[in-house]
Design a protein around this motif. Structure first.
Motif, mmCIF file in Angstrom:
data_model
loop_
_atom_site.group_PDB
_atom_site.id
_atom_site.type_symbol
_atom_site.label_atom_id
_atom_site.label_comp_id
_atom_site.label_asym_id
_atom_site.label_seq_id
_atom_site.Cartn_x
_atom_site.Cartn_y
_atom_site.Cartn_z
ATOM 1 N N GLU A 130 -35.005 -29.243 -20.281
ATOM 2 C CA GLU A 130 -36.390 -28.917 -19.951
ATOM 3 C C GLU A 130 -37.256 -30.186 -19.969
ATOM 4 O O GLU A 130 -36.930 -31.146 -20.677
ATOM 5 C CB GLU A 130 -36.971 -27.935 -20.976
ATOM 6 C CG GLU A 130 -36.219 -26.628 -21.138
ATOM 7 C CD GLU A 130 -36.511 -25.636 -20.022
ATOM 8 O OE1 GLU A 130 -37.218 -25.981 -19.051
ATOM 9 O OE2 GLU A 130 -36.026 -24.502 -20.119
ATOM 10 N N ALA A 178 -40.690 -29.613 -8.097
ATOM 11 C CA ALA A 178 -40.248 -28.560 -9.008
ATOM 12 C C ALA A 178 -39.154 -29.021 -9.952
ATOM 13 O O ALA A 178 -38.311 -29.844 -9.603
ATOM 14 C CB ALA A 178 -39.740 -27.358 -8.213
ATOM 15 N N ALA A 179 -39.177 -28.434 -11.155
ATOM 16 C CA ALA A 179 -38.077 -28.526 -12.115
ATOM 17 C C ALA A 179 -37.595 -27.095 -12.335
ATOM 18 O O ALA A 179 -38.323 -26.288 -12.910
ATOM 19 C CB ALA A 179 -38.563 -29.142 -13.422
ATOM 20 N N ILE A 180 -36.416 -26.772 -11.843
ATOM 21 C CA ILE A 180 -35.923 -25.388 -11.906
ATOM 22 C C ILE A 180 -34.706 -25.362 -12.832
ATOM 23 O O ILE A 180 -34.793 -24.948 -13.969
ATOM 24 C CB ILE A 180 -35.631 -24.855 -10.487
ATOM 25 C CG1 ILE A 180 -36.933 -24.906 -9.661
ATOM 26 C CG2 ILE A 180 -35.095 -23.427 -10.556
ATOM 27 C CD1 ILE A 180 -36.795 -24.489 -8.225
ATOM 28 N N GLY A 181 -33.543 -25.816 -12.350
ATOM 29 C CA GLY A 181 -32.402 -25.992 -13.250
ATOM 30 C C GLY A 181 -31.741 -24.713 -13.721
ATOM 31 O O GLY A 181 -31.122 -24.696 -14.784
ATOM 32 N N ASN A 182 -31.847 -23.639 -12.949
ATOM 33 C CA ASN A 182 -31.184 -22.397 -13.365
ATOM 34 C C ASN A 182 -29.678 -22.464 -13.146
ATOM 35 O O ASN A 182 -28.923 -21.742 -13.783
ATOM 36 C CB ASN A 182 -31.744 -21.201 -12.589
ATOM 37 C CG ASN A 182 -33.236 -21.022 -12.789
ATOM 38 O OD1 ASN A 182 -33.806 -21.584 -13.720
ATOM 39 N ND2 ASN A 182 -33.879 -20.269 -11.916
ATOM 40 N N LYS A 239 -35.029 -20.208 -19.903
ATOM 41 C CA LYS A 239 -35.253 -21.388 -19.047
ATOM 42 C C LYS A 239 -36.679 -21.344 -18.543
ATOM 43 O O LYS A 239 -37.194 -20.261 -18.262
ATOM 44 C CB LYS A 239 -34.255 -21.342 -17.868
ATOM 45 C CG LYS A 239 -34.263 -22.551 -16.960
ATOM 46 C CD LYS A 239 -33.619 -23.754 -17.618
ATOM 47 C CE LYS A 239 -33.844 -25.055 -16.832
ATOM 48 N NZ LYS A 239 -35.226 -25.542 -16.882
ATOM 49 N N LEU A 240 -37.277 -22.512 -18.404
ATOM 50 C CA LEU A 240 -38.583 -22.625 -17.750
ATOM 51 C C LEU A 240 -38.391 -23.144 -16.329
ATOM 52 O O LEU A 240 -37.588 -24.054 -16.109
ATOM 53 C CB LEU A 240 -39.474 -23.583 -18.533
ATOM 54 C CG LEU A 240 -39.881 -23.091 -19.929
ATOM 55 C CD1 LEU A 240 -40.383 -24.241 -20.778
ATOM 56 C CD2 LEU A 240 -40.952 -22.003 -19.819
ATOM 57 N N ASN A 241 -39.111 -22.559 -15.399
ATOM 58 C CA ASN A 241 -39.159 -23.082 -14.028
ATOM 59 C C ASN A 241 -40.585 -23.560 -13.779
ATOM 60 O O ASN A 241 -41.531 -22.768 -13.913
ATOM 61 C CB ASN A 241 -38.804 -22.005 -13.001
ATOM 62 C CG ASN A 241 -37.346 -21.554 -13.033
ATOM 63 O OD1 ASN A 241 -36.989 -20.619 -12.337
ATOM 64 N ND2 ASN A 241 -36.495 -22.200 -13.828
ATOM 65 N N ILE A 242 -40.732 -24.824 -13.409
ATOM 66 C CA ILE A 242 -42.065 -25.434 -13.255
ATOM 67 C C ILE A 242 -42.164 -25.998 -11.842
ATOM 68 O O ILE A 242 -41.255 -26.710 -11.406
ATOM 69 C CB ILE A 242 -42.268 -26.546 -14.305
ATOM 70 C CG1 ILE A 242 -42.097 -25.957 -15.722
ATOM 71 C CG2 ILE A 242 -43.625 -27.218 -14.139
ATOM 72 C CD1 ILE A 242 -42.172 -26.977 -16.839
ATOM 73 N N ALA A 243 -43.258 -25.689 -11.136
ATOM 74 C CA ALA A 243 -43.318 -26.134 -9.740
ATOM 75 C C ALA A 243 -44.733 -26.204 -9.206
ATOM 76 O O ALA A 243 -45.604 -25.422 -9.596
ATOM 77 C CB ALA A 243 -42.512 -25.176 -8.859
ATOM 78 N N ALA A 244 -44.941 -27.160 -8.304
ATOM 79 C CA ALA A 244 -46.148 -27.245 -7.479
ATOM 80 C C ALA A 244 -45.677 -27.103 -6.037
ATOM 81 O O ALA A 244 -45.002 -28.006 -5.525
ATOM 82 C CB ALA A 244 -46.846 -28.580 -7.696
ATOM 83 N N TRP A 261 -32.646 -13.879 -11.384
ATOM 84 C CA TRP A 261 -31.774 -14.940 -11.908
ATOM 85 C C TRP A 261 -30.469 -15.018 -11.130
ATOM 86 O O TRP A 261 -29.876 -13.991 -10.867
ATOM 87 C CB TRP A 261 -31.475 -14.688 -13.388
ATOM 88 C CG TRP A 261 -30.664 -15.783 -13.997
ATOM 89 C CD1 TRP A 261 -29.299 -15.849 -14.082
ATOM 90 C CD2 TRP A 261 -31.158 -16.995 -14.578
ATOM 91 N NE1 TRP A 261 -28.921 -17.017 -14.682
ATOM 92 C CE2 TRP A 261 -30.033 -17.739 -14.996
ATOM 93 C CE3 TRP A 261 -32.443 -17.512 -14.778
ATOM 94 C CZ2 TRP A 261 -30.169 -18.989 -15.605
ATOM 95 C CZ3 TRP A 261 -32.567 -18.742 -15.382
ATOM 96 C CH2 TRP A 261 -31.439 -19.465 -15.792
ATOM 97 N N PRO A 262 -29.956 -16.244 -10.770
ATOM 98 C CA PRO A 262 -30.540 -17.560 -11.054
ATOM 99 C C PRO A 262 -31.449 -18.081 -9.936
ATOM 100 O O PRO A 262 -31.784 -19.253 -9.926
ATOM 101 C CB PRO A 262 -29.291 -18.439 -11.157
ATOM 102 C CG PRO A 262 -28.354 -17.853 -10.120
ATOM 103 C CD PRO A 262 -28.634 -16.366 -10.103
#
Lengths: 142, 142
Positions: free
Chosen positions: A53, A88-92, B84-89, B111-112
């Motif tokens: 993360e 984006a940071a996803i990483g699933n 898990k966190l998903n972070i995005a612009a 998911w995923p």
């Protein structure tokens, strides 16, 4: 690929290695181009072991990563003259922390949807060479 | 919603207002909860007029936004115990700069895959109240 320092014990995840072409290393992150001709698409992978993360980075590294996201975004925009950046940071699926920076056009095959999970398209080798060189010069060459 | 300062001339985009519940204001960003019971899903919207890309923020605001993304991510993780966190612009549809922070579980309906563009689910009102209160206390209350 000659920057020193942060990589001790770090290795690029094999799936990220397989799906990308290396552009070069910034102070913290390796810069990769995703092998999908649909959109110029960078990954930044901080060269620290065990990161999943953004929260796993310490404060100084998080600031450095934001600076490198800014540098890579600006360079990608300069090279591609894109209409919009998607970051984006996803990483699933691949948990090793990696930041996507995608140059989007209103005419691209997925617009306005996000690009994840869609079929990729093979680059023409000459186009790929030109793009990799332009990105290398803009992003990592001194 | 009582922080002073940065909002002069700024207004929340009507579509973001329609799709969310306000949690409160941080120094730079308004924190919103997306009205989709499938996943606890925050938006951070920097209260500056005319922003589209991360690149449109000046350096100090970008650092402040990274600090607020960290704070909101940590709080969301504490409240939801997510996997898990998903972070995005992204901003391909609503261009006003907004950062998604989504709490994902390996058992959630998408998911995923990423969550964008999928059907939403209405919150149970009592569940929504509890979540909004917990997020408010964790993220914005002093």
């Amino acid at each position: 690929m000659c920057n020193s320092g942060v990589s001790s014990g770090w290795e690029l995840h094999p799936q990220l290695a397989r799906d990308t072409i290396a552009i070069g290393d910034l102070t913290l992150s390796r810069v990769l181009l995703v092998a999908d001709a649909n959109y110029p698409w960078l990954l930044l992978v901080p060269r620290r072991s065990g990161l999943v993360e953004l929260l796993d980075l310490d404060e100084a590294d998080r600031a450095q990563l934001m600076s490198e996201i800014t540098r890579a975004s600006r360079g990608l925009k300069t090279v591609t003259l894109c209409d919009k950046l998607n970051i984006a940071a996803i990483g699933n699926i691949v948990s090793q922390l990696h930041i996507h920076i995608v140059a989007r056009r209103r005419t691209d095959s997925a617009w306005p949807k996000p690009v994840w999970g869609l079929p990729s398209r093979v680059y023409d080798p000459a186009d790929l060479d030109r793009l990799v060189n332009a990105l290398h010069c803009e992003l990592v060459a001194d």
